[in-house]
Write an enzyme that holds these catalytic residues in place. Structure first.
Site, PDB file in Angstrom:
ATOM      1  N   ASP A 120     -11.099 -11.242   6.438  1.00 21.48           N
ATOM      2  CA  ASP A 120     -10.032 -10.438   7.038  1.00 21.48           C
ATOM      3  C   ASP A 120      -9.731  -9.260   6.123  1.00 21.48           C
ATOM      4  OD1 ASP A 120      -8.200  -9.950   9.120  1.00 21.48           O
ATOM      5  OD2 ASP A 120      -6.571 -10.702   7.898  1.00 21.48           O
ATOM      6  N   HIS A 127       0.261  -0.106   8.066  1.00 20.65           N
ATOM      7  CA  HIS A 127       0.614  -1.489   7.749  1.00 20.65           C
ATOM      8  C   HIS A 127       0.712  -1.690   6.237  1.00 20.65           C
ATOM      9  CE1 HIS A 127       0.752  -5.854   7.981  1.00 20.65           C
ATOM     10  NE2 HIS A 127      -0.334  -5.940   7.216  1.00 20.65           N
ATOM     11  N   ARG A 136       7.505  -4.129  -2.548  1.00 17.96           N
ATOM     12  CA  ARG A 136       7.655  -3.445  -3.842  1.00 17.96           C
ATOM     13  C   ARG A 136       8.573  -2.236  -3.666  1.00 17.96           C
ATOM     14  NH1 ARG A 136       2.366  -4.555  -3.035  1.00 17.96           N
ATOM     15  NH2 ARG A 136       1.917  -2.412  -2.378  1.00 17.96           N
ATOM     16  N   GLU A 194      -0.422 -11.399  13.240  1.00 17.14           N
ATOM     17  CA  GLU A 194      -1.060 -10.124  12.912  1.00 17.14           C
ATOM     18  C   GLU A 194      -2.036  -9.809  14.033  1.00 17.14           C
ATOM     19  OE1 GLU A 194      -2.678 -10.041   8.962  1.00 17.14           O
ATOM     20  OE2 GLU A 194      -0.678 -10.004   8.050  1.00 17.14           O
ATOM     21  N   GLU A 196      -5.014  -7.994  15.560  1.00 18.60           N
ATOM     22  CA  GLU A 196      -6.198  -7.405  14.950  1.00 18.60           C
ATOM     23  C   GLU A 196      -7.357  -7.339  15.942  1.00 18.60           C
ATOM     24  OE1 GLU A 196      -7.152  -9.227  11.218  1.00 18.60           O
ATOM     25  OE2 GLU A 196      -5.045  -9.576  10.677  1.00 18.60           O
ATOM     26  N   ASP A 226      -4.232 -13.228  13.387  1.00 19.61           N
ATOM     27  CA  ASP A 226      -4.283 -13.832  12.061  1.00 19.61           C
ATOM     28  C   ASP A 226      -2.883 -14.353  11.731  1.00 19.61           C
ATOM     29  OD1 ASP A 226      -5.215 -14.558   9.522  1.00 19.61           O
ATOM     30  OD2 ASP A 226      -4.599 -12.646   8.668  1.00 19.61           O
ATOM     31  N   ARG A 230       4.663 -16.163   6.079  1.00 18.14           N
ATOM     32  CA  ARG A 230       5.028 -15.168   5.078  1.00 18.14           C
ATOM     33  C   ARG A 230       5.695 -15.780   3.847  1.00 18.14           C
ATOM     34  NH1 ARG A 230       1.723 -11.128   6.429  1.00 18.14           N
ATOM     35  NH2 ARG A 230       2.106 -10.332   8.543  1.00 18.14           N
ATOM     36  N   GLN A 233       2.894 -17.280   1.842  1.00 19.78           N
ATOM     37  CA  GLN A 233       2.081 -16.178   1.320  1.00 19.78           C
ATOM     38  C   GLN A 233       2.754 -15.487   0.142  1.00 19.78           C
ATOM     39  OE1 GLN A 233       1.306 -13.188   4.288  1.00 19.78           O
ATOM     40  NE2 GLN A 233       0.102 -11.899   2.917  1.00 19.78           N
ATOM     41  N   LYS A 246      -2.448 -18.278   5.228  1.00 17.87           N
ATOM     42  CA  LYS A 246      -3.300 -17.673   6.256  1.00 17.87           C
ATOM     43  C   LYS A 246      -4.307 -18.658   6.852  1.00 17.87           C
ATOM     44  CE  LYS A 246      -2.358 -13.109   5.755  1.00 17.87           C
ATOM     45  NZ  LYS A 246      -2.117 -12.155   6.850  1.00 17.87           N
ATOM     46  N   THR A 250      -6.513 -19.210  12.796  1.00 17.53           N
ATOM     47  CA  THR A 250      -6.814 -17.850  13.229  1.00 17.53           C
ATOM     48  C   THR A 250      -7.298 -17.959  14.660  1.00 17.53           C
ATOM     49  OG1 THR A 250      -7.470 -17.186  10.984  1.00 17.53           O
ATOM     50  CG2 THR A 250      -8.183 -15.777  12.813  1.00 17.53           C
ATOM     51  N   THR A 337      -4.159  -6.198  10.163  1.00 13.59           N
ATOM     52  CA  THR A 337      -3.121  -5.839  11.122  1.00 13.59           C
ATOM     53  C   THR A 337      -3.255  -4.392  11.585  1.00 13.59           C
ATOM     54  OG1 THR A 337      -1.617  -7.372  10.045  1.00 13.59           O
ATOM     55  CG2 THR A 337      -0.630  -5.765  11.514  1.00 13.59           C
ATOM     56  N   GLU A 351       6.889  -6.392  10.017  1.00 15.68           N
ATOM     57  CA  GLU A 351       7.129  -4.947  10.120  1.00 15.68           C
ATOM     58  C   GLU A 351       8.087  -4.628  11.264  1.00 15.68           C
ATOM     59  OE1 GLU A 351       3.293  -2.458   9.608  1.00 15.68           O
ATOM     60  OE2 GLU A 351       2.631  -4.436  10.309  1.00 15.68           O
TER      61      GLU A 351
END
Length: 404
Positions: A120, A127, A136, A194, A196, A226, A230, A233, A246, A250, A337, A351
């Site tokens: 992936d 994204h 961050r 996600e 994709e 996917d 969170r 993760q 993850k 899938t 994503t 998001e």
């Protein structure tokens, strides 16, 4: 209108018209076959080849998935596509072909190919920028220094790739919030999706695949969800990246849209600065105009545009093998994503809700930030076809079930 009409009765704007012809694996009871979709029907390819209606070199005979056909290579893919177009458009073949058609509603759609490896990527600039700002917030630059130099990716778990319609049990694992003195264990409380697009390798390699050989190796495309925990993760991803957050599931769509059906969807790839290294520089730098839609319990919540992806499928394949790793038939690699520049174009709920700060109201009046047990997510997509037609990818759907 499509470039050729089929003798089957269907609307002119059917996304599974003669310009598409996506492949699948399907079953009834304990039997499995490979097929191709036309309208709301599936042509049994084993039966068609067995009766001499098309020549795939025996690739469909006795096969419950597409791997043997995908490994046959582009000349065989092109020949079979030509045969199928003729069989399904010329009325003189109707008597021979019609008995081999089954209604999509009457069969079980299975995983279309045996997944060899799963990779992936993380190829949407929007994204990656959004997640950089979320994770961050104090950093001067949301992107990490390597992001514009190479397609960032991770290896997933091929054994937990499932076909659309398979339930998704809420995963367990370790998580730690900023207020926790130590990690805790339990079911994920921040389950996400996600949206994709995945690409499927047909012809294997014994080492690096040059970027301009993309079409010689890649058979087609599928939709991918996917699923992402969170909270798991966030605690586990440093320093080696995604793992249990993850690998639990899938989901992919049951229809493999051949690359040849996407010729009209080709679009110039984005300008890349700084310039990429030579092994990532293609003679034909292109992506695909694919329009996705994400539905949460039936409510449309996002429409991500694949055309804007910073790293192209050809660049992803070249990078994935440049170190000498070989590709195998059935390798699946996903785009990461798909997100655009507006909130309504984002392909993940972290998001779309800005990490839970901006809840989404669904059609039934309830609100969501992350997935609750019983929630169903469906991702659909179409792409431009010849002469104004649309190429359908179908859907990839999954329902979150309570942890046991």
């Amino acid at each position: 209108m499509t470039t050729a009409a089929s003798w089957l009765e269907m609307a002119d704007d059917d996304p599974f018209g003669i310009d598409n012809l996506p492949y699948c694996a399907f079953g009834q009871d304990r039997f499995r076959w490979t097929g191709v979709r036309i309208g709301d029907r599936i042509l049994n390819l084993a039966a068609a080849e067995g009766r001499g209606l098309l020549d795939a070199g025996g690739a469909f005979l006795g096969q419950g998935n597409l791997n043997r056909f995908m490994s046959a290579g582009r000349p065989v893919w092109a020949r079979v596509r030509e045969h199928l177009t003729e069989l399904l458009s010329a009325a003189r073949h109707r008597e021979a072909v019609e008995p081999l058609l089954l209604a999509v509603a009457d069969v079980r759609l299975d995983l279309p190919f045996e997944v060899a490896d799963y990779v992936d990527f993380y190829s949407s600039l929007e994204h990656a920028t959004n997640l950089g700002r979320l994770f961050r917030p104090d950093a001067p630059e949301p992107l990490l220094p390597n992001w514009k130099h190479l397609p960032v990716g991770y290896h997933g778990r091929a054994g937990t790739v499932v076909v659309s319609g398979t339930d998704v049990p809420r995963p367990f694992g370790q998580r730690r919030t900023p207020d926790d003195p130590a990690p805790t264990y339990g079911p994920s409380t921040r389950l996400d999706v996600e949206a994709e697009v995945g690409f499927v390798v047909g012809v294997p390699s014994e080492g690096p695949i040059p970027i301009d050989d993309f079409r010689a190796h890649v058979f087609g495309a599928v939709l991918v969800n996917d699923w992402s925990a969170r909270d798991l993760q966030a605690w586990e991803y440093q320093p080696l990246g995604p793992f249990l957050g993850k690998s639990f599931r899938t989901s992919i769509s049951p229809w493999v849209v051949p690359l040849d059906a996407l010729e009209s969807a080709r679009t110039p790839g984005p300008a890349q600065q700084p310039p990429v290294l030579p092994y990532l520089s293609a003679a034909d730098h292109h992506g695909y105009e694919i329009d996705l839609e994400v539905l949460w319990n039936g409510t449309p919540v996002a429409r991500p545009p694949f055309a804007g992806m910073y790293w192209t499928p050809a660049q992803q394949l070249a990078h994935m093998t440049v170190n000498g790793a070989w590709a195998r038939t059935g390798d699946l690699y996903a785009s990461g994503t798909v997100s655009g520049p507006t909130p309504e174009q984002t392909g993940s709920f972290i998001e779309r809700t800005w990490n839970g700060a901006r809840p989404i109201q669904l059609a039934d009046g309830t609100t969501r930030t992350f997935l609750l047990d019983g929630d169903t997510v469906t991702i659909t997509a179409t792409a431009p076809g010849p002469s104004g037609s649309r190429i359908g990818f179908g859907e990839v759907t999954g329902t979150v079930t309570k942890p046991e």
